[in-house]
Design an enzyme around this catalytic site. Structure first.
Site, PDB file in Angstrom:
ATOM      1  N   CYS A  31      82.819 154.766  89.828  1.00 15.30           N
ATOM      2  CA  CYS A  31      82.340 156.071  90.275  1.00 15.30           C
ATOM      3  C   CYS A  31      83.498 157.074  90.317  1.00 15.30           C
ATOM      4  O   CYS A  31      84.660 156.719  90.073  1.00 15.30           O
ATOM      5  CB  CYS A  31      81.694 155.965  91.660  1.00 15.30           C
ATOM      6  SG  CYS A  31      82.846 155.499  92.973  1.00 15.30           S
ATOM      7  N   CYS A  34      86.286 156.056  92.670  1.00 13.84           N
ATOM      8  CA  CYS A  34      87.189 155.057  92.074  1.00 13.84           C
ATOM      9  C   CYS A  34      88.207 155.730  91.166  1.00 13.84           C
ATOM     10  O   CYS A  34      89.398 155.414  91.201  1.00 13.84           O
ATOM     11  CB  CYS A  34      86.388 154.032  91.270  1.00 13.84           C
ATOM     12  SG  CYS A  34      85.239 153.026  92.219  1.00 13.84           S
ATOM     13  N   ASP A 434      79.449 175.638  66.105  1.00 19.67           N
ATOM     14  CA  ASP A 434      80.152 175.547  64.827  1.00 19.67           C
ATOM     15  C   ASP A 434      79.159 176.015  63.762  1.00 19.67           C
ATOM     16  O   ASP A 434      77.952 176.084  64.021  1.00 19.67           O
ATOM     17  CB  ASP A 434      80.591 174.107  64.592  1.00 19.67           C
ATOM     18  CG  ASP A 434      81.193 173.900  63.219  1.00 19.67           C
ATOM     19  OD1 ASP A 434      82.036 174.723  62.819  1.00 19.67           O
ATOM     20  OD2 ASP A 434      80.809 172.929  62.536  1.00 19.67           O
ATOM     21  N   ASP A 621      79.895 169.514  64.592  1.00 19.88           N
ATOM     22  CA  ASP A 621      79.649 168.261  63.875  1.00 19.88           C
ATOM     23  C   ASP A 621      80.879 167.672  63.202  1.00 19.88           C
ATOM     24  O   ASP A 621      80.808 166.568  62.668  1.00 19.88           O
ATOM     25  CB  ASP A 621      78.573 168.472  62.811  1.00 19.88           C
ATOM     26  CG  ASP A 621      79.083 169.266  61.615  1.00 19.88           C
ATOM     27  OD1 ASP A 621      79.923 170.170  61.820  1.00 19.88           O
ATOM     28  OD2 ASP A 621      78.654 168.975  60.486  1.00 19.88           O
ATOM     29  N   ASP A 625      85.970 169.795  65.402  1.00 18.63           N
ATOM     30  CA  ASP A 625      85.254 170.219  66.607  1.00 18.63           C
ATOM     31  C   ASP A 625      85.471 169.267  67.783  1.00 18.63           C
ATOM     32  O   ASP A 625      85.089 169.593  68.915  1.00 18.63           O
ATOM     33  CB  ASP A 625      83.745 170.296  66.337  1.00 18.63           C
ATOM     34  CG  ASP A 625      83.398 171.317  65.275  1.00 18.63           C
ATOM     35  OD1 ASP A 625      83.935 172.427  65.357  1.00 18.63           O
ATOM     36  OD2 ASP A 625      82.604 170.988  64.373  1.00 18.63           O
TER      37      ASP A 625
END
Length: 743
Positions: A31, A34, A434, A621, A625
């Protein structure tokens, strides 16, 4: 486990700024709390400059300066209750599968035990004789013991590590409640009491494991980030020696100055310079450039480019660990660690939950003892308070909503990959796109510019069919023309890398390719429309002109218009040329755009906007990027994105519809609303039930039933995401603008 020193030294890497770094796997980091404990402990070590924990992959990257020997990372993590080992590539998916198998097995064991213990308890409630009651109690004790011993290990081990390190976590009150409930029930069984509470322990364990399993399934979707990047790197390359011989060299052993072969269709794996050969490369993953790039001797090659034509040899200018891909990996790690600091609403509440639970149970015990109650009764009340306050509903609140929302979005063509993605998506106010492969098709499409004679158009298609270049394939696939007679055969066919293809027929020279090459520098070359990038020439005369490029996706205009209407700020960042980017943004009526953007430039744009308080949804994509995807508030990619792009995304739209963006925004906002309602249900339940438990009106069994009831309410409320209307209404019967979160 002890750390193998030789393995540790082998894992140490040199950073560009002169520092050293190493990656550790921390499998029991569950979590946000942690993660913060790990970072604080490691940052306190001598010479450590940074410690970045990644919750999705459960890894921590430590950088230090000074001595080559790494600081005592393993011992520091042991001191705060975390197991760790040097990260080994591709281990994450195997460990996730093993963990899921274990959780499902534990869930089955606890469910079997809870069901059977409940049947035995019902027999006692409905009047079984004292002899049979005692037998049923002992059978329940054995079933509960088996369930706790096997299915409860997940919680007991975590609690033991936390206590041994002098700290606490959510598993401590759970473990204490389970053990005390079993212990007091066993005591009552030995004493011959009529009522015992083994069913409470089994039910509690069963509901907790449901929440833990759902949470693990959701988190495991986000564990492949680095593996995707590593998949771009082969295990080695072919290098040429000075005497002309060749040999295969592991990628890690490639050093600057080596001569490396790059065959057709292969990706460049280290940065360098072309030594011999001419070809074209697909640079779209690296720069966003949609057109193939011609390379000749002395041209620069960047890791991640793909060779489209002839084999070339290159001189390596950097090690693999210093290549462009490696730089993207480091930028992504920094950006992702910043994003992983996002704390979900349940994490923020859970930070204070464990100490409150301990304090409530301890207060109940002290209160009843101070009022003169016997120890057995005081412990029973304290156990009831522990069970009442056990975070079953809270543990289910987020995973249940996430799982149902992910299922509904998948049916709509959107795959959710990150555990906190829905919550972050609900906060978005700015969307950055993009261009290539996101707003436009990834594969080029050919269209005719101006008038074209049908016979010459047919010749262009036949000449294009002799080449596998992407532009030629686009002309063959996308231009309708009558088929030329089979008797027409080109002679002396030659393909010029970076230029085009040439053939001779009936004494005429036909060229299909770049305008300046195909037109032989004639006057026509200067009069070609700016959109034209491929022409067919006959003896230097312009015959047919083509524009070969990506075109807008079918629903791009409607999807962008809907997002603008609902108040979202929109921008386009692309590595492509300004002319092409402007052409696309003008069609979509997007006012803000930036062309010729480097990965660093895109990431800087995202950071600048987020520093001003905007919540960025980045949609891209390509490899270029990846840093901006990692650094944005939330990331989304199409399914045809590069592997590393998909592995970094929080959402992947599977069917290529940009309208999926709007659906993801709607579902995310509704999911966040349901999550808040679930947490409210859990808190209201505690406000009502805890005082009753404090006053002694609730037995451990009633506490378990009340706890289960709150969990069932959370589940039913979460199912509203499944029941709330058909897909055509995008899940919600609400105007989109009311849930957009945009201003």
């Amino acid at each position: 486990m002890n750390i193998d020193i030789s393995q540790l030294h082998h894992a140490v890497r040199s950073e560009a700024d002169g520092g050293l770094s190493v990656q550790f796997s921390v499998p029991n980091m569950h979590c946000g709390g942690c993660m913060r404990k790990v970072e604080r402990a490691l940052s306190a070590l001598p010479n450590v400059s940074t410690a970045r924990a990644n919750l999705s992959s459960r890894r921590v990257t430590v950088e230090w300066r000074g001595e080559s020997d790494p600081p005592d990372i393993w011992q520091a993590l042991q001191n705060i209750g975390f197991d760790s080992h040097v990260h080994v590539s591709s281990e994450t998916s195997d460990s996730d599968r093993q963990e899921l198998t274990k959780l499902l097995r534990d869930l089955a064991i606890s469910g079997f035990a809870a069901g059977n213990i409940m049947m035995l308890s019902m027999s006692v409630w409905y009047g079984a004789t004292s002899d049979y009651s005692a037998l049923f109690h002992w059978l329940s004790a054995l079933l509960a013991l088996a369930a706790l011993a096997f299915a409860g290990r997940t919680f007991f081990h975590s609690a033991a590590r936390a206590l041994a390190a002098g700290t606490t976590n959510m598993d401590v009150p759970i473990s204490v409640g389970l053990v005390l409930t079993y212990a007091i029930s066993l005591y009552d069984t030995i004493a011959g009491a009529q009522n015992v509470y083994f069913d409470a322990a089994a039910m509690l364990l069963f509901f907790l494991l449901i929440g833990r399993t759902l949470d693990h399934i959701t988190r495991s979707k986000a564990s492949e980030t680095i593996q995707g990047l590593e998949s771009l790197h082969p295990s080695g390359v072919t290098v040429f020696e000075d005497n002309g011989t060749s040999r295969f060299v592991p990628l890690a052993d490639v050093v600057p100055g080596m001569t490396v072969q790059v065959v057709a269709g292969e990706r460049v794996v280290v940065d360098g310079e072309v030594l011999k050969g001419t070809s074209e490369v697909d640079a779209s993953l690296v720069s966003g450039e949609s057109e193939p790039v011609r390379i000749v001797p002395q041209s620069r090659l960047i890791a991640g480019m793909r060779n489209l034509g002839n084999p070339v040899t290159m001189i390596a200018s950097a090690r693999a660990e210093d290549s462009f891909i490696a730089q993207m990996s480091r930028m992504m790690a920094i950006a992702e660690s910043n994003q992983s600091r996002f704390r979900s609403l349940s994490d923020r509440i859970a930070q204070y939950y464990a100490p409150v639970v301990h304090l409530a149970a301890l207060s109940a015990l002290i209160l009843w003892l101070s009022l003169g109650s016997e120890l057995h009764r005081s412990v029973q009340v304290a156990v009831s308070v522990l069970i009442i306050t056990c975070p079953c509903a809270l543990a289910l609140a987020v995973p249940m909503v996430n799982t149902i929302a992910s299922s509904r979005l998948f049916e709509s063509g959107v795959f959710v990959r990150s555990v906190t993605a829905l919550e972050r998506m609900s906060e978005v106010d700015t969307i950055v796109f993009d261009k290539t492969g996101t707003l436009t098709t990834a594969k080029p499409v050919a269209s005719i510019v101006g008038m074209a004679d049908q016979a010459e158009l047919s010749i262009a298609r036949q000449l294009a069919a002799l080449s596998q270049h992407p532009n030629s394939v686009a002309i063959v696939d996308g231009v309708a023309a009558p088929i030329v007679p089979s008797s027409i055969v080109f002679g002396n066919v030659q393909e010029m890398p970076g230029e085009g293809i040439e053939g001779v027929h009936s004494g005429s020279i036909y060229r299909l390719g770049r305008p300046d090459w195909a037109l032989h520098g004639s006057d026509a070359a200067g009069r070609v429309d700016a959109r034209v990038n491929v022409v067919l020439s006959v003896d230097g005369r312009l015959a047919v002109a083509f524009e070969v490029s990506g075109v807008l996706l079918p629903d791009a205009r409607s999807a962008i218009a809907a997002l603008k209407e609902r108040g979202y700020a929109l921008a386009v960042l692309s590595g492509d040329t300004a002319a092409r980017v402007e052409h696309i943004t003008r069609q979509l009526e997007i006012a803000e755009y930036k062309a010729s953007q480097t990965p660093e430039g895109k990431l800087r744009f995202v950071y600048d906007r987020q520093d001003n308080g905007q919540k960025i949804l980045m949609i891209g994509d390509g490899l270029n990027d990846v840093p901006s995807l990692a650094g944005s508030h939330v990331a989304m990619t199409p399914t045809n994105a590069a592997d590393i792009g998909r592995s970094r995304a929080d959402f992947v739209f599977l069917d290529g519809r940009l309208s999926s963006i709007g659906e993801a925004l709607i579902v995310s906002r509704f999911a966040q609303t349901l999550t808040k309602q679930n947490i409210a249900i859990a808190l209201i339940y505690n406000l009502i039930a805890v005082p009753l438990a404090f006053m002694g009106f609730v037995t451990p069994l009633l506490a378990a039933i009340a706890m289960s009831t709150s969990s069932i309410l959370v589940v039913l409320n979460s199912l509203r995401l499944r029941w709330a209307g058909p897909r055509s209404q995008c899940i919600l019967k609400t105007d989109f603008s009311s849930v957009s979160g945009a201003s």
